[in-house]
Design a protein around this motif. Structure first.
Motif, PDB file in Angstrom:
ATOM      1  N   THR A  59       0.842  -1.209   0.000  1.00  0.00           N
ATOM      2  CA  THR A  59       0.000   0.000   0.000  1.00  0.00           C
ATOM      3  C   THR A  59       0.868   1.248   0.000  1.00  0.00           C
ATOM      4  O   THR A  59       0.612   2.203  -0.748  1.00  0.00           O
ATOM      5  N   MET A  60       1.936   1.252   0.812  1.00  0.00           N
ATOM      6  CA  MET A  60       2.835   2.406   0.855  1.00  0.00           C
ATOM      7  C   MET A  60       3.521   2.613  -0.497  1.00  0.00           C
ATOM      8  O   MET A  60       3.645   3.745  -0.980  1.00  0.00           O
ATOM      9  N   ASN A  61       3.961   1.513  -1.111  1.00  0.00           N
ATOM     10  CA  ASN A  61       4.604   1.621  -2.429  1.00  0.00           C
ATOM     11  C   ASN A  61       3.649   2.217  -3.451  1.00  0.00           C
ATOM     12  O   ASN A  61       4.020   3.107  -4.225  1.00  0.00           O
ATOM     13  N   ARG A  62       2.429   1.698  -3.456  1.00  0.00           N
ATOM     14  CA  ARG A  62       1.455   2.180  -4.441  1.00  0.00           C
ATOM     15  C   ARG A  62       1.071   3.632  -4.168  1.00  0.00           C
ATOM     16  O   ARG A  62       0.886   4.414  -5.098  1.00  0.00           O
ATOM     17  N   LEU A  63       0.945   3.987  -2.894  1.00  0.00           N
ATOM     18  CA  LEU A  63       0.640   5.381  -2.558  1.00  0.00           C
ATOM     19  C   LEU A  63       1.744   6.299  -3.066  1.00  0.00           C
ATOM     20  O   LEU A  63       1.477   7.365  -3.625  1.00  0.00           O
ATOM     21  N   GLY A  64       3.002   5.867  -2.872  1.00  0.00           N
ATOM     22  CA  GLY A  64       4.133   6.673  -3.322  1.00  0.00           C
ATOM     23  C   GLY A  64       4.097   6.895  -4.826  1.00  0.00           C
ATOM     24  O   GLY A  64       4.273   8.017  -5.304  1.00  0.00           O
ATOM     25  N   ASP A  65       3.838   5.811  -5.571  1.00  0.00           N
ATOM     26  CA  ASP A  65       3.784   5.916  -7.039  1.00  0.00           C
ATOM     27  C   ASP A  65       2.607   6.763  -7.493  1.00  0.00           C
ATOM     28  O   ASP A  65       2.684   7.505  -8.467  1.00  0.00           O
ATOM     29  N   TRP A  66       1.508   6.605  -6.779  1.00  0.00           N
ATOM     30  CA  TRP A  66       0.273   7.275  -7.157  1.00  0.00           C
ATOM     31  C   TRP A  66       0.368   8.774  -6.882  1.00  0.00           C
ATOM     32  O   TRP A  66      -0.102   9.608  -7.664  1.00  0.00           O
ATOM     33  N   LEU A  67       0.990   9.138  -5.739  1.00  0.00           N
ATOM     34  CA  LEU A  67       1.111  10.549  -5.375  1.00  0.00           C
ATOM     35  C   LEU A  67       2.181  11.251  -6.197  1.00  0.00           C
ATOM     36  O   LEU A  67       2.110  12.453  -6.420  1.00  0.00           O
ATOM     37  N   ASP A  68       3.193  10.482  -6.620  1.00  0.00           N
ATOM     38  CA  ASP A  68       4.332  11.096  -7.305  1.00  0.00           C
ATOM     39  C   ASP A  68       4.745  10.237  -8.493  1.00  0.00           C
ATOM     40  O   ASP A  68       5.817   9.641  -8.504  1.00  0.00           O
ATOM     41  N   PRO A  69       3.855  10.148  -9.506  1.00  0.00           N
ATOM     42  CA  PRO A  69       4.166   9.288 -10.652  1.00  0.00           C
ATOM     43  C   PRO A  69       5.335   9.831 -11.468  1.00  0.00           C
ATOM     44  O   PRO A  69       5.455  11.044 -11.615  1.00  0.00           O
ATOM     45  N   ARG A  70       6.189   8.923 -11.963  1.00  0.00           N
ATOM     46  CA  ARG A  70       7.326   9.336 -12.791  1.00  0.00           C
ATOM     47  C   ARG A  70       7.362   8.491 -14.045  1.00  0.00           C
ATOM     48  O   ARG A  70       7.084   7.339 -13.996  1.00  0.00           O
TER      49      ARG A  70
END
Ligand SMILES: [Zn+2]
Length: 70
Positions: A59-70
């Motif tokens: 969940t933390m990984n996905r939140l990170g990607d979702w909030l700050d997509p690169r």
């Protein structure tokens, strides 16, 4: 495109509904507690889900990607 959902306690939860994620496992000492050692994830609407460590990390990984997509 980043994932918009995380699987928490067998539920596909929209990341947009996650309010906070516990850093430490739940501990209340209550003998009847069936979420001891699981990680609380607060969902909008005063609801909480309890994730395994793997679910919490994912969940933390996905939140990170979702909030700050690169
Ligand atoms: Zn408890």
């Amino acid at each position: 495109m980043p994932e918009a959902f995380a699987i928490i306690d067998d539920k596909h939860v929209p990341l947009a509904r996650v309010v906070w994620v516990s850093d430490l496992p739940h501990f209340c000492g209550n003998e009847d507690c069936d979420v001891e050692g699981r990680y609380e994830i607060r969902i909008e609407g005063d609801d909480s889900l309890f994730a395994s460590r793997e679910e919490r990390d994912e969940t933390m990984n996905r939140l990170g990607d979702w909030l700050d997509p690169r």
